[in-house]
Every structure is written in structure tokens, then in C-alpha cells.
Design a protein around this motif. Sequence first.
Motif, PDB file in Angstrom:
ATOM      1  N   ASN A 365       0.892  -1.093   0.073  1.00 15.71           N
ATOM      2  CA  ASN A 365       0.056  -0.053   0.192  1.00 15.71           C
ATOM      3  C   ASN A 365       0.883   1.249   0.121  1.00 15.71           C
ATOM      4  O   ASN A 365       0.359   2.367   0.190  1.00 15.71           O
ATOM      5  CB  ASN A 365      -0.938  -0.006   1.195  1.00 15.71           C
ATOM      6  CG  ASN A 365      -2.027  -1.091   1.029  1.00 15.71           C
ATOM      7  OD1 ASN A 365      -2.455  -1.399   0.127  1.00 15.71           O
ATOM      8  ND2 ASN A 365      -2.383  -1.742   2.341  1.00 15.71           N
ATOM      9  N   GLY A 366       2.165   1.277  -0.223  1.00 12.41           N
ATOM     10  CA  GLY A 366       3.090   2.261  -0.200  1.00 12.41           C
ATOM     11  C   GLY A 366       3.338   2.975   1.002  1.00 12.41           C
ATOM     12  O   GLY A 366       4.120   3.875   1.234  1.00 12.41           O
ATOM     13  N   ARG A 457       3.377  -3.135  -6.613  1.00 10.93           N
ATOM     14  CA  ARG A 457       2.413  -2.111  -6.064  1.00 10.93           C
ATOM     15  C   ARG A 457       1.725  -1.227  -6.898  1.00 10.93           C
ATOM     16  O   ARG A 457       0.738  -1.075  -6.869  1.00 10.93           O
ATOM     17  CB  ARG A 457       3.469  -1.344  -5.338  1.00 10.93           C
ATOM     18  CG  ARG A 457       2.734  -0.143  -4.401  1.00 10.93           C
ATOM     19  CD  ARG A 457       3.793   0.592  -3.679  1.00 10.93           C
ATOM     20  NE  ARG A 457       4.825  -0.208  -3.012  1.00 10.93           N
ATOM     21  CZ  ARG A 457       6.014  -0.449  -3.411  1.00 10.93           C
ATOM     22  NH1 ARG A 457       6.359   0.389  -4.586  1.00 10.93           N
ATOM     23  NH2 ARG A 457       7.154  -0.884  -2.864  1.00 10.93           N
ATOM     24  N   ARG A 458       2.551  -1.154  -8.133  1.00  6.12           N
ATOM     25  CA  ARG A 458       1.888  -0.187  -9.187  1.00  6.12           C
ATOM     26  C   ARG A 458       0.633  -0.843  -9.762  1.00  6.12           C
ATOM     27  O   ARG A 458      -0.548   0.016  -9.959  1.00  6.12           O
ATOM     28  CB  ARG A 458       2.751   0.205 -10.332  1.00  6.12           C
ATOM     29  CG  ARG A 458       2.356   1.200 -11.402  1.00  6.12           C
ATOM     30  CD  ARG A 458       3.318   1.348 -12.466  1.00  6.12           C
ATOM     31  NE  ARG A 458       2.651   1.849 -13.647  1.00  6.12           N
ATOM     32  CZ  ARG A 458       3.313   1.988 -14.887  1.00  6.12           C
ATOM     33  NH1 ARG A 458       4.521   1.715 -14.785  1.00  6.12           N
ATOM     34  NH2 ARG A 458       2.698   2.426 -15.753  1.00  6.12           N
ATOM     35  N   VAL A 460      -1.425  -3.103  -8.431  1.00  9.60           N
ATOM     36  CA  VAL A 460      -2.367  -3.090  -7.324  1.00  9.60           C
ATOM     37  C   VAL A 460      -2.991  -1.873  -7.059  1.00  9.60           C
ATOM     38  O   VAL A 460      -4.235  -1.791  -7.047  1.00  9.60           O
ATOM     39  CB  VAL A 460      -1.814  -3.522  -5.716  1.00  9.60           C
ATOM     40  CG1 VAL A 460      -3.012  -3.342  -4.839  1.00  9.60           C
ATOM     41  CG2 VAL A 460      -1.349  -5.030  -6.016  1.00  9.60           C
ATOM     42  N   ALA A 461      -2.392  -0.795  -7.317  1.00 10.94           N
ATOM     43  CA  ALA A 461      -2.879   0.853  -7.223  1.00 10.94           C
ATOM     44  C   ALA A 461      -3.727   1.178  -8.539  1.00 10.94           C
ATOM     45  O   ALA A 461      -4.742   1.710  -8.387  1.00 10.94           O
ATOM     46  CB  ALA A 461      -1.821   1.533  -6.971  1.00 10.94           C
ATOM     47  N   HIS A 462      -3.240   0.411  -9.717  1.00  7.15           N
ATOM     48  CA  HIS A 462      -3.981   0.684 -10.858  1.00  7.15           C
ATOM     49  C   HIS A 462      -4.238  -0.623 -11.699  1.00  7.15           C
ATOM     50  O   HIS A 462      -3.559  -0.916 -12.554  1.00  7.15           O
ATOM     51  CB  HIS A 462      -3.256   1.625 -11.675  1.00  7.15           C
ATOM     52  CG  HIS A 462      -2.761   3.004 -10.968  1.00  7.15           C
ATOM     53  ND1 HIS A 462      -3.589   4.032 -10.771  1.00  7.15           N
ATOM     54  CD2 HIS A 462      -1.534   3.434 -10.275  1.00  7.15           C
ATOM     55  CE1 HIS A 462      -3.109   4.812  -9.929  1.00  7.15           C
ATOM     56  NE2 HIS A 462      -1.942   4.574  -9.762  1.00  7.15           N
ATOM     57  N   THR A 467      -1.869  -0.557 -17.253  1.00  9.58           N
ATOM     58  CA  THR A 467      -0.718  -0.827 -16.218  1.00  9.58           C
ATOM     59  C   THR A 467      -0.322  -2.069 -16.218  1.00  9.58           C
ATOM     60  O   THR A 467       0.792  -2.462 -16.289  1.00  9.58           O
ATOM     61  CB  THR A 467      -1.381  -0.235 -15.013  1.00  9.58           C
ATOM     62  OG1 THR A 467      -2.008   0.877 -15.084  1.00  9.58           O
ATOM     63  CG2 THR A 467      -0.319  -0.472 -13.816  1.00  9.58           C
TER      64      THR A 467
END
Length: 750
Positions: A365-366, A457-458, A460-462, A467
Motif C-alpha cells: 500500500n506504499g 505495487r503499481r 495493485v494501485a491501478h 498498467t
Amino acid sequence: MRVKWKVGLMAGAMVLALGGGSIVSATQEADWLKTRLVDALEASSGRHVAIGSLHVWLLPYPWAEARDVRLSGIADDGTDMLNVGEVRARLALLPLFSHRIALDDISIIAPKIVLRRFADGTADWQFTPRAAESQAGSGGHAASGGMHWNLDVSDVSIRNADLHWADAISGLSGTVGLDTAGVKGLGGNAPDFDIHGTKGKGAFAITGHTGPLLPPGSPLPVQLRLAYTLDGHPAGLAHLDGVLKGAEDTGGAALRFGGSVGQLRDLNALFPHANLPDGQNISLDLAWAGRATGQQVQVLHLRTGKVDLAQWVPGTVLTDATADATSPTDALAIRLAGQMNGQPLALSGKLGTLARLAAFVPQLNGQFAAPPASAGMPGADTGDMPTGSTTGAAQAMVPVDLTLSQGGASVQVHGGVSPGQTVLDGHGTLDRVAMGPDLPVFSGMGINGHVDIADTRRLVAHPDLPTALAVVAATADVQAQGVQWQGVDWTQLTSHVVVQNARVTFDPVTAQGNGTAQAGRLVYDLSGPVPQIAMEAHSVFLPLVAIQRWFGLPPDMHGTVQFVGALSTQGADMAQRRRSLAGHMGASVVNGSISGSFLKSLLGPQVPVKGSMPIRCFGTHMQFADDTAHIDLLGFESDIVKLSGHGTVAMGTQALDMHLTPQVLLGGASAASAIAVTGTLANPRPTMEAGYDGGRYGITIGGNAGGDDNTCPALLSAAREGGPGPAAPEKKASKADKVMNLLHGLGLFK
């Protein structure tokens, strides 16, 4: 004795006189007490405190009333953690002479409470008392001009509170009403809590006790119980036990939580925006410990009964699930059993360890925290945890070893997942894979593939296609012994799939079906400034109903359509892709049917066809360029009518410019006429077309005029670009009454 009694009585009277005199004067204006109370509250909380007015009364017992009381939040943004219109409390007189403000039976009426946790982990419920030396001014006196005053609080009751909470880390927020909340012995060693709240049809009660709350920051034992009811009926239970270590031990905790609900959907009353599904017999047992900068899960046990997952994965029902790990170094063992689109499936295996998962989830989640508190300690799980991250924090690689099974068949997935790179390999076979309603069903489906995700991570976020193509590299070989879709069957399906450099390629896709070897190719390319799509069909059969549904067309024709050709397009949206569409395509159908409404739109509203008309063959071939479909061939043949023609369709405006020649078959003779179709696809306008010298209209009746010719072979060959395909069924003898009805409908006979 009488002398001592009299001396004591006189001393008590003097105390009451002195204290009472002060208090009586304060009933008019108690600024002296308000100043000291604010000072004591700010000292114990480390926050700004404001009291609008404070009054004190002696009768019927000493008590105080404060109005417009505010306690600031931890953030300096003007939002108060507590805002109360009225607070009442009993006031002890004698402690005032010892610079102590002792309050009992505190009643807080209709407070507004705001609890927030911010992205950096700070929260409104974290208090930092001011250091003793900061409380005094020069000469050791408080800022108020006197000695430091202490605050003693005993019992507290709250009525009709509104609680608002927001958590920036989890993204959750909400409101709840507290009907009553009571704390007894707040200043003692074991404060006792009794809290009751409602939201909608749901109600909850929290009872239990903790260790001493004052001063804040010291280790805090907790033992709390929660009971939840819906419409007055028991719906769930939970407990929280352990120790909050507090600021003196960097804010860590050693806690154990357990809870269960009979129906997960019942919690929607408390969390109306959660949209929780139908889920039965959910229970969770969780223990964690560590510092605030590195919590570590110690124990996890999860059990579920039947859970409907259709809102996330259509057609999926979980019949039961378990997840277990008894220590931070244990792998998390999972087992899920259920059904997807009517087919039984089970997923089982192991995911990393609790320690790695605890590090993985916040990083995904960063959030990059320090390694777990136990890192470097005996028994800590630190293996395979790279420390060379550009963020300066360790990124946990979570091993994955899972098996998706169906009866005796299975697919194994193994590899590792991290917030940075993810590498997975999968291979195996499943007996049956149903993709969902109106989608293909695969039997004997096998896969052998490799996936490498450069930035988990990228993704999962988008979680979108651009992506995915940007961060994923993959290869896979897919096979299926059989495929069924909307009445069309294939065997020996194979495909090689490659995802590389923002481009996905299905090349080739091969199968056997309808007595014909089929092959195709599909490329979707996002490596350039705009998406590019290329398709090739070397005799591909598809159900017409699916094609019509995809393109939003009415179901005017039924059957299996055979495609050949090659198309390419590019563009960021549908309009751009339509304008740039180029290539050629042929489509053909044998032994299908055409709806009467479609015939009427082409030939006129008087055509006497009800329902649908069987056709022996249908074929068309077209070229795409300049936002236009150039139809060089369009025709069909039934037992009583033929149609041939050509024309154009403007894809942007859907304007028609078609020239058609229908023929009604009269045994060895026929009747034919030329028809022009203008208007649009949604509203076609057929009219008679001049077909003779001088612009005259005419109808050809009698003679052979090709009536005996079987036009299907030539029509199908042209539509298939000379390729193979199934033959049209034999022509049946036409019935005179049907032919005459059709001629009357066309206006050829009165």
C-alpha cells in the motif's frame, strides 16, 4: 473527648467557611477554577483545552457546570477531538486546598467526538502529557500564575454522543451514535467501561476494564467484550485482551482479538457503505505484538461458512474457508472450497509467513516502515528479505505455493510476490472451466505459463489493462480438449500467449470445428502513443448471437458465422478506432435464419414474413477504409427468395447506400426487381430503383433469370475468400402459396 470534638468541629467549620466562601463567590464567576482546570487538562493531555463558562454551586451538594468545552485534535488543523455543549460534575471541596481538582459523577451531555488516524500513523487518541518542567513558569509556578494543579477524575457518564471516525491508512470512515457510555473509577487502577450505541437497526454494547488510564503513556492492560445485536436479536460477539504498551515503550502492543458473526451481512447496519455480502459463520482469532513502528502478527485463525462472492467474482460462491498460522515463522496455510459458475473448485496451499505478510501488506500500500520489532531476535523470520530497496526499507518477498484443484485435476502456482517484483509459474489441467453466463465453457483445459511483474505495487494501485501491459511480462501455452459456446463446438483448441513490452499477442489460436481447421491471430499493442489492434481470421467460427451482443446489434440473424480476413485499427477511443479501421473481412452463415423485421427493413414493410425465415446460405465481403464499410458482396438464398447486392455503410453516421436485387423463386422461373436502401442502420428506407434505360423502373417476371441456379457455392466461396467451409443444405421445392403471398407482399401482384 468533648474538647477534641469541639476543636475538630471548629476546624471543619473554618475549612467550610473558607472553601465555601470561595465557592460561593465563584457561583457568579468561577474564572479562578476554570483557569486551573484548563491548565490541569492541558497538562495531562498535551492538547489545547477551552471552556466557555464555568459555574459552581454548593447546594444541594458542591457541583460544577461547564459549557462550550472543547479539546483539540492531534493535528493543528482546527478540528476538535471533543466538542461538548454541557458538562456537569460533583466537586470535592477539601482537595482544592491541596491544589487538586477532584471531580466525580461527571455527566457529559450530547458531545461531538472526532477520532482520526492520519497517514503517518498519528491519531487523535494518542496523548502526550506535558513535561512537569514545562508546566511551570519562572520560580516553578504554573503559567496561570500559581502552583501546578492536579486533576482527579472518578466516574464519567456520556449521553447521546455522536462519534465520527476516519482512518487514512485503511481508508475507512464512519459515524455512530453512543446512547450511553459510562466509566467508573477513571482515576483508579482498573477503570470499568460500559458503552452502548446504535446505528440503524444495529446495536452494540462494549463492557470490560483496563489498567490505569492516567497518566497517559504507561502500559495499559485491556480486557474488553463486545456484543452486537440486530433488531434485538444476537448477531455477533468479540473480545480484545492484552496490553497496550504506550509511549514509554514506543507505542507498541501485545493484543489478542477474537470475534464471530453468524451472518456477515448483518454488519451492514453498522457499516452501511461496506456492502458486505451474504456470509455465514465467520470467525477470526488474531494476536499481534511489537512496537508501533513494526507490529508483528503472532497468531491467525480464520473460519468461514458459505460466502457469496458474486459482487467481486461473478458466479462465485465460497462454501467454506480456513486460514491458519500459529507463530510468526509459520507459513499461512489456506484452504478455500466453493463453486464458480456451477463448477466445483478448491484452492489450497501456503503463503509466506505471518512475519513476511505483515511486512508485505503495508509495503504493497506504499507504506514503508522499519523491519518488524522482532527482526534480529532469536526465532525471527528474516530470511529472503532483501534490504536493498530504493526506499530504504526491507521489501518482503512472500513465497507462494498454491494448488487450484477440481476433482482429480489441478493447476499448481508457485513463486514469490513482493511490492516490487513478482515471479510466478503455473502449470496443470482442470476438467472444466466455465467463464460465466453466455461465455465459453472449456473442458480438459491445460496451462503452462510464466508471469513476471516488474512493479506489483503499481499494478495493485491501478488494476487496469494499460498498467498491466506496462509492468507484466508473461508467456503461456493454453490447450483445451473441447470448447462449447452458444451452440458452437470446437476441439483441440491451442494458443500461445505472449505479453512483452506493453504488447499482448495470441499467435496462433487454432482449433477444429464445423469440419474445418480454424486459425486466428490477435495483437493488442500499447507500446506506441496510441493503442493498436490487429486481427486475422483464417476461417474462424463464432456464434452469431455473441457477435450481435458485442456490437449492440439486434438479433436479426441466427446461426454460426464463419469469419475470414484481416483488420487493423488504432486509437485511444472507439471513435478513433472506428475512423482508422482498415482491412478486409468476409462473413458467411449456412443453414441459418433471418428475422422478418430484418427482411422488411431491406425490402419494404409489406413483406409477409412472420417470425423468421430459414436461409440456406448468407454471405458478405467488405473492405474498410476512411470510416466506411465498402460492401462488394451481400447476399442470401432461401427456398423461395434470393438476394444479392452491394453498397456502402458510413460507420460514423451509419448512413446506408445499398443497392439490392431480391428474386422470388417460382419453380424454374422468378420475379426480380432492383431496390435502393438509404437512411441509416437504425431507420433504413427501401425504395424501387431505376434499372432500365431512361431511368425507368421495372420488374422482371417469368423466364429462368437464374431461378434454378444454386448461388450458394459461389456466394460462400467469395465470402470465405476461396477458403474451405461447410456446404449449404440442399434446396427444397418451393410452395406456390408462399411464393404468391411473397409476390403480393412485394406489390408485384394485386
